[in-house]
Enzyme design. Structure first.
Site, PDB file in Angstrom:
ATOM      1  CD  GLU A   1     -49.153  15.622  43.326  1.00 32.21           C
ATOM      2  OE1 GLU A   1     -49.093  16.004  42.147  1.00 32.21           O
ATOM      3  OE2 GLU A   1     -48.235  15.049  43.908  1.00 32.21           O
TER       4      GLU A   1
ATOM      5  CG  ASP B   1     -39.632  18.220  45.274  1.00 29.21           C
ATOM      6  OD1 ASP B   1     -40.392  17.287  45.581  1.00 29.21           O
ATOM      7  OD2 ASP B   1     -38.399  18.095  45.190  1.00 29.21           O
TER       8      ASP B   1
ATOM      9  CG  ASP C   1     -44.665  18.185  45.177  1.00 26.32           C
ATOM     10  OD1 ASP C   1     -45.525  17.310  45.387  1.00 26.32           O
ATOM     11  OD2 ASP C   1     -43.491  17.910  44.844  1.00 26.32           O
TER      12      ASP C   1
END
Length: 163
Positions: free
Chosen positions: A68, A141, A8
């Site tokens: 992501e 996160d 992330d």
């Protein structure tokens, strides 16, 4: 047996999560964050992220990295900075010879919670339950990174649930 690291990306906090697929089981291996000081310059932050990811990749020898996809932030400068961090993440994977796979936030949420409009809190709670994470993750996160890794394993394995 295959190991996936999920990332992330963020300039101040980059989360990472490592999972392993063994048959139909997805197991928690490791997770954490790379935290940068707000006083550090952008080049220093990028360097710190790269060094930390290199260490994670060396330690776990993953076969895949799941990241992501970028979303358009309201602030164009934030989107640019996120792009720089993603560039460092992709460079670390390329140098380590790790294949990279990208997933939209909606796809990740849908894989973990069952709906693409899930909240970060719902994702965090579900990923802790699904992976039996033995500690309270430091930040969202960290759980987001685990969720991206979990999503990847589901997608490439063809699992449809019932894990």
């Amino acid at each position: 047996m295959s190991v996936t690291v999920g990332i992330d990306p963020g300039s101040r906090i980059t989360g990472y999560g490592v999972v392993e697929q063994r048959g139909r089981n997805i197991l928690y291996i490791d997770s954490g964050v790379v935290r940068n000081k707000s006083s550090s310059s952008r080049p220093e932050r990028l360097h710190m992220i790269k060094k930390a990811l290199d260490k994670v990749l060396r330690h776990h020898s993953p076969t895949a990295m799941a990241v992501e996809q970028i979303f358009m932030a309201k602030n164009p400068k934030s989107t640019l900075v996120l792009g720089e961090v993603r560039g460092v993440v992709l460079l670390a994977a390329a140098e380590a010879g790790v294949s990279v796979y990208e997933y939209s936030p909606r796809e990740v949420k849908s894989s973990v919670v069952g709906k693409g409009a899930a909240t970060k809190g719902q994702v965090a709670a579900m990923i802790q339950r699904l992976l039996e994470v033995g500690h309270t993750p430091e930040t969202e996160d960290e759980t987001d990174a685990l969720a991206v890794a979990f999503c990847h394993v589901l997608r490439v394995s063809g699992f449809t649930g019932g894990l």
